[in-house]
Write a protein that holds these residues in place. Structure first.
Motif, PDB file in Angstrom:
ATOM      1  N   ASP A  84       0.836  -1.212   0.000  1.00  0.00           N
ATOM      2  CA  ASP A  84       0.000   0.000   0.000  1.00  0.00           C
ATOM      3  C   ASP A  84       0.861   1.249   0.000  1.00  0.00           C
ATOM      4  O   ASP A  84       0.508   2.263  -0.592  1.00  0.00           O
ATOM      5  N   ILE A  85       1.990   1.166   0.728  1.00  0.00           N
ATOM      6  CA  ILE A  85       2.923   2.292   0.735  1.00  0.00           C
ATOM      7  C   ILE A  85       4.345   1.750   0.637  1.00  0.00           C
ATOM      8  O   ILE A  85       4.672   0.748   1.261  1.00  0.00           O
ATOM      9  N   THR A  86       5.165   2.408  -0.168  1.00  0.00           N
ATOM     10  CA  THR A  86       6.599   2.103  -0.146  1.00  0.00           C
ATOM     11  C   THR A  86       7.307   3.256   0.548  1.00  0.00           C
ATOM     12  O   THR A  86       7.197   4.403   0.132  1.00  0.00           O
ATOM     13  N   LEU A  87       7.967   2.910   1.648  1.00  0.00           N
ATOM     14  CA  LEU A  87       8.663   3.922   2.434  1.00  0.00           C
ATOM     15  C   LEU A  87      10.129   3.875   2.044  1.00  0.00           C
ATOM     16  O   LEU A  87      10.790   2.862   2.240  1.00  0.00           O
ATOM     17  N   VAL A  88      10.630   4.948   1.443  1.00  0.00           N
ATOM     18  CA  VAL A  88      12.039   4.958   1.053  1.00  0.00           C
ATOM     19  C   VAL A  88      12.832   5.656   2.149  1.00  0.00           C
ATOM     20  O   VAL A  88      12.570   6.818   2.466  1.00  0.00           O
ATOM     21  N   VAL A  89      13.745   4.941   2.757  1.00  0.00           N
ATOM     22  CA  VAL A  89      14.524   5.502   3.861  1.00  0.00           C
ATOM     23  C   VAL A  89      15.853   6.032   3.321  1.00  0.00           C
ATOM     24  O   VAL A  89      16.612   5.307   2.681  1.00  0.00           O
ATOM     25  N   LEU A  90      16.104   7.320   3.566  1.00  0.00           N
ATOM     26  CA  LEU A  90      17.322   7.944   3.058  1.00  0.00           C
ATOM     27  C   LEU A  90      18.212   8.386   4.219  1.00  0.00           C
ATOM     28  O   LEU A  90      17.736   8.716   5.293  1.00  0.00           O
ATOM     29  N   ASP A  91      19.511   8.396   3.975  1.00  0.00           N
ATOM     30  CA  ASP A  91      20.471   8.869   4.955  1.00  0.00           C
ATOM     31  C   ASP A  91      20.678  10.362   4.729  1.00  0.00           C
ATOM     32  O   ASP A  91      21.161  10.785   3.675  1.00  0.00           O
ATOM     33  N   ALA A  92      20.308  11.170   5.732  1.00  0.00           N
ATOM     34  CA  ALA A  92      20.370  12.624   5.585  1.00  0.00           C
ATOM     35  C   ALA A  92      21.790  13.114   5.329  1.00  0.00           C
ATOM     36  O   ALA A  92      21.988  14.176   4.741  1.00  0.00           O
ATOM     37  N   THR A  93      22.793  12.319   5.751  1.00  0.00           N
ATOM     38  CA  THR A  93      24.163  12.802   5.588  1.00  0.00           C
ATOM     39  C   THR A  93      24.734  12.474   4.210  1.00  0.00           C
ATOM     40  O   THR A  93      25.820  12.934   3.864  1.00  0.00           O
ATOM     41  N   ARG A 162      -2.865   9.234   6.813  1.00  0.00           N
ATOM     42  CA  ARG A 162      -3.625  10.086   5.894  1.00  0.00           C
ATOM     43  C   ARG A 162      -3.531   9.591   4.459  1.00  0.00           C
ATOM     44  O   ARG A 162      -4.451   9.754   3.677  1.00  0.00           O
ATOM     45  N   LEU A 163      -2.392   8.966   4.137  1.00  0.00           N
ATOM     46  CA  LEU A 163      -2.225   8.450   2.784  1.00  0.00           C
ATOM     47  C   LEU A 163      -3.133   7.246   2.529  1.00  0.00           C
ATOM     48  O   LEU A 163      -3.822   7.177   1.510  1.00  0.00           O
ATOM     49  N   VAL A 164      -3.174   6.300   3.494  1.00  0.00           N
ATOM     50  CA  VAL A 164      -4.003   5.109   3.256  1.00  0.00           C
ATOM     51  C   VAL A 164      -5.487   5.436   3.341  1.00  0.00           C
ATOM     52  O   VAL A 164      -6.310   4.752   2.738  1.00  0.00           O
ATOM     53  N   SER A 165      -5.830   6.507   4.097  1.00  0.00           N
ATOM     54  CA  SER A 165      -7.265   6.825   4.186  1.00  0.00           C
ATOM     55  C   SER A 165      -7.664   7.827   3.100  1.00  0.00           C
ATOM     56  O   SER A 165      -8.772   8.354   3.126  1.00  0.00           O
ATOM     57  N   GLY A 166      -6.753   8.106   2.185  1.00  0.00           N
ATOM     58  CA  GLY A 166      -7.111   8.921   1.023  1.00  0.00           C
ATOM     59  C   GLY A 166      -7.205  10.406   1.278  1.00  0.00           C
ATOM     60  O   GLY A 166      -7.729  11.161   0.453  1.00  0.00           O
ATOM     61  N   LYS A 167      -6.716  10.879   2.448  1.00  0.00           N
ATOM     62  CA  LYS A 167      -6.793  12.322   2.724  1.00  0.00           C
ATOM     63  C   LYS A 167      -5.720  13.095   1.966  1.00  0.00           C
ATOM     64  O   LYS A 167      -5.865  14.294   1.732  1.00  0.00           O
ATOM     65  N   ILE A 168      -4.622  12.425   1.686  1.00  0.00           N
ATOM     66  CA  ILE A 168      -3.620  13.043   0.814  1.00  0.00           C
ATOM     67  C   ILE A 168      -3.330  12.090  -0.335  1.00  0.00           C
ATOM     68  O   ILE A 168      -3.626  10.902  -0.256  1.00  0.00           O
ATOM     69  N   GLU A 169      -2.749  12.638  -1.383  1.00  0.00           N
ATOM     70  CA  GLU A 169      -2.479  11.822  -2.553  1.00  0.00           C
ATOM     71  C   GLU A 169      -1.058  12.059  -3.018  1.00  0.00           C
ATOM     72  O   GLU A 169      -0.524  13.159  -2.867  1.00  0.00           O
ATOM     73  N   CYS A 170      -0.443  11.011  -3.553  1.00  0.00           N
ATOM     74  CA  CYS A 170       0.911  11.156  -4.082  1.00  0.00           C
ATOM     75  C   CYS A 170       0.850  11.357  -5.586  1.00  0.00           C
ATOM     76  O   CYS A 170       0.104  10.684  -6.285  1.00  0.00           O
ATOM     77  N   ASN A 171       1.632  12.312  -6.072  1.00  0.00           N
ATOM     78  CA  ASN A 171       1.774  12.485  -7.513  1.00  0.00           C
ATOM     79  C   ASN A 171       3.249  12.552  -7.854  1.00  0.00           C
ATOM     80  O   ASN A 171       3.793  13.616  -8.087  1.00  0.00           O
ATOM     81  N   PRO A 172       3.894  11.385  -7.854  1.00  0.00           N
ATOM     82  CA  PRO A 172       5.350  11.381  -8.036  1.00  0.00           C
ATOM     83  C   PRO A 172       5.767  12.117  -9.302  1.00  0.00           C
ATOM     84  O   PRO A 172       5.220  11.859 -10.377  1.00  0.00           O
ATOM     85  N   VAL A 173       6.695  13.065  -9.147  1.00  0.00           N
ATOM     86  CA  VAL A 173       7.194  13.794 -10.303  1.00  0.00           C
ATOM     87  C   VAL A 173       8.251  12.939 -10.978  1.00  0.00           C
ATOM     88  O   VAL A 173       9.263  12.601 -10.370  1.00  0.00           O
ATOM     89  N   GLN A 174       7.988  12.557 -12.231  1.00  0.00           N
ATOM     90  CA  GLN A 174       8.897  11.656 -12.931  1.00  0.00           C
ATOM     91  C   GLN A 174      10.155  12.379 -13.397  1.00  0.00           C
ATOM     92  O   GLN A 174      10.127  13.569 -13.688  1.00  0.00           O
ATOM     93  N   THR A 175      11.229  11.634 -13.458  1.00  0.00           N
ATOM     94  CA  THR A 175      12.467  12.186 -13.993  1.00  0.00           C
ATOM     95  C   THR A 175      12.342  12.274 -15.501  1.00  0.00           C
ATOM     96  O   THR A 175      11.935  11.312 -16.156  1.00  0.00           O
ATOM     97  N   THR A 176      12.652  13.436 -16.041  1.00  0.00           N
ATOM     98  CA  THR A 176      12.631  13.581 -17.495  1.00  0.00           C
ATOM     99  C   THR A 176      14.035  13.341 -18.024  1.00  0.00           C
ATOM    100  O   THR A 176      14.992  13.948 -17.558  1.00  0.00           O
ATOM    101  N   TYR A 177      14.128  12.415 -18.978  1.00  0.00           N
ATOM    102  CA  TYR A 177      15.448  12.113 -19.538  1.00  0.00           C
ATOM    103  C   TYR A 177      15.667  12.948 -20.781  1.00  0.00           C
ATOM    104  O   TYR A 177      14.792  13.745 -21.170  1.00  0.00           O
ATOM    105  N   ASN A 178      16.801  12.764 -21.423  1.00  0.00           N
ATOM    106  CA  ASN A 178      17.046  13.562 -22.630  1.00  0.00           C
ATOM    107  C   ASN A 178      16.076  13.152 -23.744  1.00  0.00           C
ATOM    108  O   ASN A 178      15.422  12.114 -23.682  1.00  0.00           O
ATOM    109  N   GLU A 179      16.032  13.999 -24.764  1.00  0.00           N
ATOM    110  CA  GLU A 179      15.035  13.844 -25.823  1.00  0.00           C
ATOM    111  C   GLU A 179      15.056  12.461 -26.465  1.00  0.00           C
ATOM    112  O   GLU A 179      14.025  11.851 -26.697  1.00  0.00           O
TER     113      GLU A 179
END
Lengths: 234, 83, 457
Positions: A84-93, A162-179
């Protein structure tokens, strides 16, 4: 109404992903062998606001391009098991390298929360992260936490809720590659969506096919056969 | 490009900053290096040699990665001057 | 149109350069995101990790510190485990008395008491009291070093040596883990991503003597090798012999790794990168509790699972008679000629065979055979122990060959199970059994025949 959800934890090695997993699930965990591969995934549960979450700790990987069994297992879980959700864990450093993985996940699935861990360590080093800018640029919630000292957990759990109950929505911004690449994607993307519909991101699949990901092709065909069997038996 | 500035990561001295221009490796190793941030255009800092001289640790995309001689010899770049 | 056709179509318009371009552009977006979303307030970077690395991976201090760390972990494990081990053994012994009374009270037949108490109970509790305390110390200590970030530095320091034989620097870590438990070490070989180097680490781990073999090595070294010395010198000689055995195991590891990477594993793709993460203070209690629960506990449970049936089997063999000798003795007689060729005897061979489930029970089985007690036996005094061995014709060559056999022989049952789980291959699991077995026969054979030729025995 079904009140239980699955959350997958993805991230680089050494990002404190397991610390977050342990902090979430305490000792309510077990190791499940998954999909018959040698890699076993740790699973655990957490309860928040009347909802049950099953947390799956995916192997820590540097990317999801199926260079290794670990990467294939993580990739297959996100794409085919559809948490239902993928949580990506990043290292702040070391955000630069960590974001590379986050960007790959954003191409694969819609419901993503980016979790910037080790935020206290980063602040000690004089690193300031503006999560609002990142949220806007990525199109998914970005939350700063410290799994070790349990900082930012209420915010994270609320965002999950809030994400699973539909109160917020994700709209992942895709990476645009070269032409050149974008043109190639367009050429086969529509054919892919004819074939798979909405089940898998056709843009991501187009990229993987262009990249010649044989392991993915094999996995796709294997699952197709399995699904057919299930359907015939039903 | 000034040819005299072109060196492999292996030739770099401690503290050198090298901007990667080419990676002459194939297969899984090449893909692994890309994933770790050894991409053309990235700036790599030479951190230190292991006690026995090999491998060498490099700083790339905010992380420290050690590479063996066989691989670091095949990654070339341009020496960037200290600011 | 199906996916395979789409794949071919995509490949037709794609170029080999594509992956490079994709990753490069992902990274430039990462950099852009960092440029707008991250700011650095301190001009001076945190140099703690660099300063620590200057010590831990220093040309001068790197190796001495590594050896000291290994020594400290050993010392903590051996010294710290002694008392809890004997306490556990005493407790189980005390409990055995009560269990026996219950059996007597119920008028249970002798054979039932034999199988369940003298066999099953004694065998499993033996394994628990010998294995649990050292593992409960060794694994958490190891986990603390790991979470602190020290272990990758060991791999960094050692890599050159391992590269020489076609292996990975991280194999030094799986080997260090092997000193605690080979079975756990085989699982930990997952840290090596490259398939070839990982297989080498799995197949050769057994040549590092695990906790279950330390006991027999120490006892025999001090009884036979250092017999003519006294006081501090005796301790020195004992230690020297043990270090020699361990070094020999490492030489064998390197040799087998080299041979395999030149033959069976030749051409298997390989890649090497090693991340050196920043040093981070581990969460002490969390780490200790978690590693005890996950590693020590699972290894123990698995060991007991294999030891329990073996303990029953051993009791049955020792107590069922064909003619006027037990099955056990028949087997001893059968194995004796072969054992004698290696400078060993039938009892020793049988002890190692029945000890397959766990190396800890080899010595008790051997004593059970020598004393014909019919159940696992412990001898209190080392002098008595030596007399028992001498009565059965032992010389220092016998002791040395038992030590070599123990060092080199096939992995224990739990380790073999784990090797199969990790490799998912019957062929490799069989090789993991075969290679050490051949070495464990060849080396003592050469030693014994040489000693005989030179008139030493």
């Amino acid at each position: 109404m079904n009140n239980s959800y699955r959350i997958a934890l993805a991230g680089n090695p050494n990002t404190g992903k397991s610390t977050l997993f342990n902090a979430f699930t305490g000792l309510r965990q077990h190791t499940g062998n998954w999909a018959g591969k040698t890699v076993s995934l740790a699973e655990g549960t957490v309860r928040h606001k009347e909802k049950n979450y099953q947390i799956v700790d995916l192997p820590g990987t540097y990317s999801l391009f199926s260079n290794s069994v670990d990467e294939e297992v993580a990739r297959n879980y996100i794409v085919f098991e559809k948490p239902d959700i993928t949580l990506v864990v990043l290292d702040a450093t070391s955000l630069e390298r960590n974001l590379n993985l986050a960007l790959q996940v954003l191409e694969m699935t819609k419901n993503v929360i980016v979790c910037i861990n080790l935020i206290d360590e980063a602040e000690k080093k004089g690193i300031k992260i503006n999560e609002r800018i990142l949220t806007r640029k990525l199109g998914v919630p970005v939350i700063k936490i410290s799994a070790r000292n349990k900082i930012g957990f209420p915010m994270l759990l609320d965002t999950i809720d809030r994400l699973v109950s539909g109160k917020i929505e994700c709209n992942p911004v895709q990476t645009t590659y070269n032409e050149e690449i974008e043109e190639k994607i367009t050429t086969i993307e529509s054919k892919i969506s004819n074939l798979v519909g909405n089940t898998i991101s056709s843009r991501w699949l187009a990229l993987r096919l262009l990249d010649g990901d044989k392991a993915l092709l094999t996995e796709f065909n294997r699952r197709l056969v399995l699904n057919d069997q299930v359907r015939r038996e039903a | 490009m000034d040819e005299s500035n072109k060196i492999s990561l292996f030739q770099g001295k401690k503290g050198n900053l090298i901007k990667i221009s080419s990676i002459s490796l194939e297969g899984v190793m090449r893909r692994r290096l890309l994933d770790l941030g050894f991409v053309p255009g990235a700036i790599v800092e030479v951190i230190k040699k292991s006690p026995l001289g090999d491998p060498i640790a490099f700083r790339v995309s905010q992380t420290t990665i050690a590479l063996r001689k066989e691989e670091s010899m095949k990654i070339e770049g341009e020496l960037v001057n200290h600011e | 149109m199906n996916m395979n056709e789409l794949f071919s179509e995509a490949q037709a318009i794609s170029s080999p350069q594509l992956r490079d371009d994709i990753v490069q552009q992902l990274y430039s977006r990462s950099r852009e995101l960092c440029d707008v979303g991250v700011s650095y307030t301190k001009t001076k970077a945190d140099t703690r990790t660099e300063k620590l690395d200057a010590i831990f991976t220093s040309k001068i201090w790197g190796f001495p510190i590594m050896l000291i760390m290994l020594g400290v972990v050993f010392y903590l494990t051996i010294a710290g485990a002694n008392i809890p081990s004997s306490m556990l053994a005493e407790f189980f012994g005390w409990l055995e008395g009560y269990i026996t009374s219950v059996f007597q009270f119920l008028h249970a037949p002798d054979w039932l008491h034999g199988i369940l108490v003298l066999g099953l109970y004694r065998g499993s509790t033996w394994v628990i009291s010998v294995m649990l305390p050292p593992m409960a110390i060794f694994f958490p200590t190891f986990a603390l070093l790991e979470n602190y970030g020290y272990l990758p530095r060991v791999a960094f320091n050692m890599d050159r040596l391992f590269k020489f034989v076609g292996a990975h620097g991280k194999q030094s870590l799986t080997m260090a883990m092997g000193f605690g438990c080979n079975a756990a070490a085989v699982m930990s070989s997952r840290i090596i991503e490259s398939p070839r180097e990982r297989m080498l680490a799995i197949l050769t781990n057994n040549f590092v003597p695990c906790n279950g073999r330390w006991g027999i090595l120490i006892v025999l070294a001090s009884l036979f090798m250092a017999a003519n010395f006294t006081g501090g010198f005796k301790l020195l000689v004992t230690t020297g012999v043990i270090v020699g055995i361990v070094l020999f195991g490492i030489v064998v590891t390197f040799f087998v790794s080299w041979a395999l990477s030149k033959t069976l594993l030749k051409g298997v793709p390989t890649h090497y990168t090693l991340e050196l993460p920043p040093y981070r203070r581990p969460k002490f209690f969390d780490t200790v509790i978690r590693s005890s629960l996950t590693k020590s506990w699972t290894v123990l449970v698995r060991a007991v699972k294999v030891a329990a049936p073996a303990a029953i089997l051993t009791w049955v063999l020792a107590n069922i008679h064909i003619g006027d000798t037990s099955i056990l003795l028949h087997m001893v007689e059968f194995l004796d000629p072969f054992g004698k060729m290696l400078g060993l005897d039938g009892y020793i061979m049988l002890a190692f065979i029945l000890g397959l489930p766990a190396n800890e029970i080899v010595l008790p089985i051997l004593l059970m055979g020598y004393l014909s007690t019919g159940s696992l036996t412990e001898v209190d005094s080392l002098v008595d122990l030596k007399q028992i061995f001498l009565d059965h014709g032992w010389t220092w060559v016998t002791a040395l060959n038992v030590m070599l056999f123990s060092l080199l022989h096939y992995p224990c049952g739990t380790t073999l199970v784990n090797i199969y789980k990790e490799t998912k291959s019957k062929k490799w699991t069989f090789l993991a059994f075969l290679i050490p077995t051949v070495l464990a026969i060849v080396v003592p054979f050469i030693v014994y025949q040489t000693a005989k030729l030179l008139g030493w025995v």
